[in-house]
Design a protein around this motif. Structure first.
Motif, PDB file in Angstrom:
ATOM      1  N   GLU A   1       0.825  -1.204   0.000  1.00 59.36           N
ATOM      2  CA  GLU A   1       0.000   0.000   0.000  1.00 59.36           C
ATOM      3  C   GLU A   1       0.864   1.260   0.000  1.00 59.36           C
ATOM      4  O   GLU A   1       0.533   2.233  -0.673  1.00 59.36           O
ATOM      5  N   LEU A   2       1.967   1.252   0.740  1.00 60.47           N
ATOM      6  CA  LEU A   2       2.874   2.404   0.725  1.00 60.47           C
ATOM      7  C   LEU A   2       3.410   2.628  -0.684  1.00 60.47           C
ATOM      8  O   LEU A   2       3.485   3.765  -1.157  1.00 60.47           O
ATOM      9  N   SER A   3       3.777   1.562  -1.368  1.00 60.56           N
ATOM     10  CA  SER A   3       4.275   1.691  -2.743  1.00 60.56           C
ATOM     11  C   SER A   3       3.203   2.251  -3.671  1.00 60.56           C
ATOM     12  O   SER A   3       3.483   3.120  -4.501  1.00 60.56           O
ATOM     13  N   ILE A   4       1.978   1.770  -3.526  1.00 57.77           N
ATOM     14  CA  ILE A   4       0.881   2.264  -4.362  1.00 57.77           C
ATOM     15  C   ILE A   4       0.682   3.756  -4.122  1.00 57.77           C
ATOM     16  O   ILE A   4       0.654   4.560  -5.065  1.00 57.77           O
ATOM     17  N   LEU A   5       0.554   4.137  -2.864  1.00 55.16           N
ATOM     18  CA  LEU A   5       0.348   5.551  -2.521  1.00 55.16           C
ATOM     19  C   LEU A   5       1.530   6.407  -2.981  1.00 55.16           C
ATOM     20  O   LEU A   5       1.348   7.505  -3.524  1.00 55.16           O
ATOM     21  N   GLY A   6       2.737   5.907  -2.771  1.00 57.30           N
ATOM     22  CA  GLY A   6       3.938   6.665  -3.131  1.00 57.30           C
ATOM     23  C   GLY A   6       4.051   6.903  -4.621  1.00 57.30           C
ATOM     24  O   GLY A   6       4.317   8.034  -5.064  1.00 57.30           O
ATOM     25  N   PHE A   7       3.867   5.875  -5.415  1.00 56.99           N
ATOM     26  CA  PHE A   7       3.973   6.060  -6.862  1.00 56.99           C
ATOM     27  C   PHE A   7       2.846   6.936  -7.405  1.00 56.99           C
ATOM     28  O   PHE A   7       3.061   7.753  -8.307  1.00 56.99           O
ATOM     29  N   LEU A   8       1.656   6.801  -6.844  1.00 55.53           N
ATOM     30  CA  LEU A   8       0.538   7.625  -7.314  1.00 55.53           C
ATOM     31  C   LEU A   8       0.651   9.063  -6.821  1.00 55.53           C
ATOM     32  O   LEU A   8       0.024   9.957  -7.392  1.00 55.53           O
ATOM     33  N   ALA A   9       1.458   9.324  -5.807  1.00 55.27           N
ATOM     34  CA  ALA A   9       1.724  10.702  -5.383  1.00 55.27           C
ATOM     35  C   ALA A   9       2.541  11.430  -6.447  1.00 55.27           C
ATOM     36  O   ALA A   9       2.516  12.659  -6.531  1.00 55.27           O
ATOM     37  N   GLU A  10       3.236  10.667  -7.263  1.00 56.32           N
ATOM     38  CA  GLU A  10       4.069  11.256  -8.305  1.00 56.32           C
ATOM     39  C   GLU A  10       3.294  11.543  -9.580  1.00 56.32           C
ATOM     40  O   GLU A  10       3.548  12.527 -10.256  1.00 56.32           O
ATOM     41  N   GLN A  11       2.339  10.662  -9.906  1.00 51.15           N
ATOM     42  CA  GLN A  11       1.518  10.857 -11.103  1.00 51.15           C
ATOM     43  C   GLN A  11       0.448   9.777 -11.174  1.00 51.15           C
ATOM     44  O   GLN A  11       0.641   8.686 -10.633  1.00 51.15           O
ATOM     45  N   PRO A  12      -0.663  10.054 -11.839  1.00 52.95           N
ATOM     46  CA  PRO A  12      -1.662   9.009 -12.054  1.00 52.95           C
ATOM     47  C   PRO A  12      -1.072   7.903 -12.943  1.00 52.95           C
ATOM     48  O   PRO A  12      -0.268   8.181 -13.839  1.00 52.95           O
ATOM     49  N   LEU A  13      -1.467   6.678 -12.671  1.00 52.14           N
ATOM     50  CA  LEU A  13      -0.960   5.532 -13.430  1.00 52.14           C
ATOM     51  C   LEU A  13      -2.085   4.530 -13.642  1.00 52.14           C
ATOM     52  O   LEU A  13      -3.015   4.463 -12.849  1.00 52.14           O
ATOM     53  N   HIS A  14      -1.941   3.723 -14.675  1.00 55.93           N
ATOM     54  CA  HIS A  14      -2.871   2.600 -14.810  1.00 55.93           C
ATOM     55  C   HIS A  14      -2.269   1.404 -14.082  1.00 55.93           C
ATOM     56  O   HIS A  14      -1.083   1.388 -13.745  1.00 55.93           O
ATOM     57  N   GLY A  15      -3.101   0.416 -13.801  1.00 61.80           N
ATOM     58  CA  GLY A  15      -2.706  -0.703 -12.957  1.00 61.80           C
ATOM     59  C   GLY A  15      -1.442  -1.412 -13.401  1.00 61.80           C
ATOM     60  O   GLY A  15      -0.574  -1.727 -12.580  1.00 61.80           O
ATOM     61  N   TYR A  16      -1.307  -1.666 -14.706  1.00 63.49           N
ATOM     62  CA  TYR A  16      -0.137  -2.398 -15.193  1.00 63.49           C
ATOM     63  C   TYR A  16       1.140  -1.587 -14.962  1.00 63.49           C
ATOM     64  O   TYR A  16       2.154  -2.127 -14.509  1.00 63.49           O
ATOM     65  N   GLU A  17       1.091  -0.285 -15.248  1.00 69.65           N
ATOM     66  CA  GLU A  17       2.274   0.557 -15.050  1.00 69.65           C
ATOM     67  C   GLU A  17       2.626   0.631 -13.563  1.00 69.65           C
ATOM     68  O   GLU A  17       3.800   0.579 -13.194  1.00 69.65           O
TER      69      GLU A  17
END
Length: 176
Positions: free
Chosen positions: A3-19
């Protein structure tokens, strides 16, 4: 940590699930691979909790893609996780690296330094992979060349990490 990784990467930019999955895999997949069976339920939990927003966009060549972005609630959760990591996130190398990958999102330098100080304190406590009579066994005491190698590599890695942590804390403690 997922969950930390999900939140962290999405804090940088919107992404689709595969990316998102590819970025998480690049960060820690060599040690702890992420499966669809873990990733997509975690995304669903975060969406349900109001921490992520999702919408569908047309795919580049095929099916529509589910785009994910961080909500204000998700950003606050990310910052809270970064401010107050669990002890296992300080002591476990892979978990700490995940924390470190997103620590820049924490806007207060003092709070960043506090997390690094916790890791440094942990690393300065004598430890080993092996113990004899309750005391850590040093590389030179193992009598086993392979264990000696393990311990020497760990010692060198620990020394390098402690040096970096001290430098980073000193820089964070300087007025900006």
């Amino acid at each position: 940590m997922l969950e930390l990784s999900i939140l962290g990467f999405l804090a940088e930019q919107p992404l689709h699930g595969y990316e998102l999955k590819e970025r998480i895999k690049a960060l820690s997949g060599h040690v702890r691979p992420v499966s669809d069976g873990a990733l997509y339920p975690a995304i669903t939990r975060l969406v349900t909790a109001g921490k992520l927003d999702q919408h569908t966009e047309p795919g580049t060549s095929a099916a529509p893609r589910r785009m994910l972005s961080l909500t204000a609630t998700g950003r606050e959760d990310l910052l809270e996780r970064l401010r107050h990591p669990k002890q296992a996130e300080i002591t476990d190398q892979v978990r700490f690296n995940t924390l470190l990958a997103f620590l820049r999102h924490l806007p207060d330098r003092r709070e960043q330094a506090a997390v690094l100080r916790r890791r440094l304190e942990f690393l300065e406590t004598p430890a080993s992979f092996f113990y004899e009579d309750g005391k850590p066994v040093r590389a030179e005491e193992t009598g086993d060349r392979f264990r000696e190698g393990m311990l020497r590599v760990a010692r060198a890695t620990g020394r390098a990490e402690r040096a970096w942590l001290k430098e980073a804390v000193a820089r964070l403690d300087q007025p900006s």
